[in-house]
Structure formats: structure tokens, C-alpha cells
Design an enzyme around this catalytic site. Structure first.
Site, mmCIF file in Angstrom:
data_model
loop_
_atom_site.group_PDB
_atom_site.id
_atom_site.type_symbol
_atom_site.label_atom_id
_atom_site.label_comp_id
_atom_site.label_asym_id
_atom_site.label_seq_id
_atom_site.Cartn_x
_atom_site.Cartn_y
_atom_site.Cartn_z
ATOM 1 C CG ASN A 122 57.621 53.152 63.518
ATOM 2 O OD1 ASN A 122 58.728 53.642 63.187
ATOM 3 N ND2 ASN A 122 57.485 51.834 63.357
ATOM 4 C CD1 TRP A 123 56.716 59.623 62.191
ATOM 5 C CD2 TRP A 123 58.584 61.071 61.713
ATOM 6 N NE1 TRP A 123 56.733 60.783 62.684
ATOM 7 C CE2 TRP A 123 57.694 61.466 62.467
ATOM 8 C CE3 TRP A 123 59.883 61.465 61.445
ATOM 9 C CZ2 TRP A 123 57.895 63.065 62.663
ATOM 10 C CZ3 TRP A 123 60.073 62.895 61.746
ATOM 11 C CH2 TRP A 123 59.110 63.444 62.444
ATOM 12 C CG HIS A 176 58.261 47.291 64.016
ATOM 13 N ND1 HIS A 176 58.056 46.880 62.655
ATOM 14 C CD2 HIS A 176 57.069 48.498 64.067
ATOM 15 C CE1 HIS A 176 56.993 47.403 62.074
ATOM 16 N NE2 HIS A 176 56.352 48.276 62.948
ATOM 17 C CD GLU A 198 58.001 47.694 59.264
ATOM 18 O OE1 GLU A 198 58.742 48.556 59.667
ATOM 19 O OE2 GLU A 198 56.824 47.640 58.760
ATOM 20 C CD GLU A 249 52.813 47.751 65.205
ATOM 21 O OE1 GLU A 249 52.280 48.809 65.020
ATOM 22 O OE2 GLU A 249 54.029 47.288 64.514
ATOM 23 N N GLY A 257 50.834 48.319 57.272
ATOM 24 C CA GLY A 257 50.908 48.511 55.853
ATOM 25 C C GLY A 257 50.150 48.228 54.730
ATOM 26 C CB SER A 289 46.062 49.660 58.453
ATOM 27 O OG SER A 289 46.916 48.864 57.628
ATOM 28 N N GLY A 313 51.842 53.976 61.728
ATOM 29 C CA GLY A 313 52.963 54.058 60.827
ATOM 30 C C GLY A 313 52.459 54.952 59.711
ATOM 31 N N GLY A 314 52.042 54.516 58.530
ATOM 32 C CA GLY A 314 51.694 55.455 57.417
ATOM 33 C C GLY A 314 51.245 56.886 57.620
HETATM 34 O O1 LIG Z 1 54.745 50.757 63.564
HETATM 35 C C1 LIG Z 1 53.636 51.046 63.038
HETATM 36 C C2 LIG Z 1 53.090 50.003 62.350
HETATM 37 O O2 LIG Z 1 53.862 48.975 61.704
HETATM 38 C C3 LIG Z 1 51.943 50.244 61.707
HETATM 39 O O3 LIG Z 1 52.216 50.746 60.626
HETATM 40 P P1 LIG Z 1 50.829 51.043 59.415
HETATM 41 O O4 LIG Z 1 50.181 52.089 60.475
HETATM 42 O O5 LIG Z 1 51.452 51.681 58.307
HETATM 43 O O6 LIG Z 1 50.210 49.914 59.050
#
Ligand SMILES: O=C[C@H](O)COP(=O)(O)O
Length: 263
Positions: free
Chosen positions: A12-13, A102, A104, A174, A180, A220, A241-242
Site C-alpha cells: 500500500n503506497w 483502512h 487512515e 492492522e 507507520g 511496520s 506500507g513504508g
Molecule cells: O496499509 C499498510 C499499513 O497501514 C501498514 O503501514 P506501515 O507498514 O507503514 O506500518
């Protein structure tokens, strides 16, 4: 991860990378992951809407085995919904997956379980595989209520779906406090909730549907921790994510989820 379920690694960018940067990243990931890996792991990228057409062109043109999807969709199919994107448009662009609910979007855009359910149904109407996200906030975890919270959120976000529809869904657990932050849940934390979610699906749709359902962990995830996380019996991959923004890192963690060797 149980033997019958193929692991899925979804990158997920979020709101990162323009369409030119997207092309470069997809090409690098594809170069690092030759075809043999795709026998053992499904890999998908989830870029911003404005990148999808470019990603489609690269994937189709180079006959890549990785798939792609979107980060959200409208619960409606068409009409006066300024700024919204229909699942029909995503399907036409060749998207396989769409992330729904998600944290967010739940937090920043006020998406309720009812909205998540409507969007999940919209995804299924258009032949997209929804990756439905659930997860608890830190205070819920600290109170020890995370299992109940996540199973209730799952029930509400998928309420009324038939067994056939549930068999077409991917769920992503999640924990919000791990997104993040670099604070990854332990593999046992991930397993505890993923197992409970599978049990919850089994109670409404039966063991057959539940045993084929893919449940991802997100928060993470990196090449350093993915092996232990996807090694758990009820964790079938990761929503990343990151670490999905760096080609080498994303290819490495995908290869690890495939059981190796490293690219
Ligand atoms: O969609 C992905 C998640 O929100 C995880 O993000 P992250 O890997 O940056 O913690």
C-alpha cells in the site's frame, strides 16, 4: 500460514509516488522477482489512483505477474459524487484488489463499519477483491479488549455477506498503534487476532469458507520481521506500507514470504 492458502503481499503506497515514479518502482520490483516466486506468493501493489493507468500499462506491456489495485472506492457505481471513484472504473483498469476501510480512512475520513460494508459490497459487485481492514487503537489493546474489538469490527464490516461473497474477501488485521510507527505487533499478537477473525468467519460462513480466507497482518512489516509473522498459522501475508516504497526491500520481503531464496 496454512498450506492451502497462498500468501499475499500487498504494498500500500498510500499517498506516495507520482505516475512516473510508479512505473520505475514496478519495473524494479518485477526485475527483482522473477516468475518462480509467483508460484509461491501473490504480490500486488496498491498505488494512488492517478498512477493506476501507468501501472496497468507496464504490467500488461511487460506481461508481469504482479497485480495491482486501489486504496479506496466509492460505495456508489456512478452519479453525482464529486471526487469519488467507482469500482467499475477500477475494474476497467484491470485492478485485482481494492483496500477498504483502512484505519487512515476510518480515522481521517470518518468511515464507519456501515460505509466499509457498502464499499465492500461495491467492490464485489465489480469483481474486485476487497482487502477489508480492521484493527484496534492503542487504548483498546492496553485494556485487553483487542480480540473482541476486532472480531466485532469484522462482523460489522462484513455483515450480511453470503458465504460465496465472504470467500472472495481478504481481511487485513492492522493494529492502529503499529502502523507507520516501527512498533510491530509480535507474531503471537498477530496470530491471536487473525485466528479469532477466522473463527468469527467460520461461525457465520462455516469452516470451508474460513479455511480458505486469506487474513493479512499489517503494521511496520519489513524484511526483518515478515518471516516470523507469515510463519504463524492464521497469518496469510502482509499489507505493507513504508517498506513497499523501496523496490529491494519489498522484493526481499515478498521473496521471504514465498519461502526464499532471496532475490
Ligand atoms: O496499509 C499498510 C499499513 O497501514 C501498514 O503501514 P506501515 O507498514 O507503514 O506500518
Amino acid at each position: 500460514m496454512a498450506g492451502t492458502r497462498k500468501p499475499l503481499i500487498a504494498g500500500n503506497w498510500k499517498m506516495n509516488l507520482n505516475h512516473l515514479e510508479a512505473i520505475a518502482l514496478v519495473q524494479k520490483i518485477a526485475f527483482a522477482l522473477p516468475a518462480k516466486y509467483f508460484e509461491k506468493v501473490d504480490v500486488t501493489v496498491i498505488p494512488p489512483f492517478t498512477d493506476i493507468r501507468s501501472v496497468q500499462t507496464v504490467v500488461d506491456g511487460d506481461k508481469l505477474l504482479l497485480t495491482y489495485g486501489a486504496q479506496d472506492l466509492s460505495e456508489h457505481d456512478s452519479g453525482a459524487y464529486t471526487g469519488e471513484i467507482s469500482g467499475a472504473f477500477l475494474a476497467k483498469l484491470g485492478c485485482t484488489f481494492v483496500v477498504v476501510g483502512h484505519s487512515e480512512r476510518r480515522t481521517m475520513h470518518g468511515e464507519t463499519d456501515e460505509v466499509v460494508l457498502a464499499k465492500t459490497k461495491a467492490a464485489l459487485r465489480h469483481g474486485l477483491t476487497p482487502i477489508v481492514c480492521v484493527g484496534e487503537q492503542l487504548d483498546v489493546r492496553e485494556a485487553g479488549d483487542h480480540v473482541e474489538y476486532c472480531t466485532q469490527q469484522t462482523s460489522a464490516s462484513l455483515a450480511g455477506l453470503s458465504g460465496d461473497e465472504l470467500s472472495k474477501v481478504v481481511i487485513a488485521y492492522e493494529p492502529v498503534w503499529a502502523i507507520g510507527t516501527g512498533r510491530v505487533a509480535t507474531p503471537d499478537d498477530a496470530q491471536e487476532v487473525c485466528r479469532a477473525i477466522r473463527g468469527n468467519i467460520a461461525s457465520v460462513a462455516g469452516d470451508e469458507v474460513a479455511s480458505h480466507l486469506r487474513i493479512l497482518y499489517g503494521g511496520s512489516v519489513s524484511s526483518k520481521n515478515v518471516a516470523e509473522i507469515v510463519g504463524k498459522p492464521d497469518v496469510d501475508g502482509a499489507l505493507v506500507g513504508g517498506a513497499s516504497l523501496k523496490a529491494d526491500e519489498f522484493a526481499t520481503l515478498s521473496a521471504i514470504a514465498a519461502g526464499g531464496p532471496l532475490p
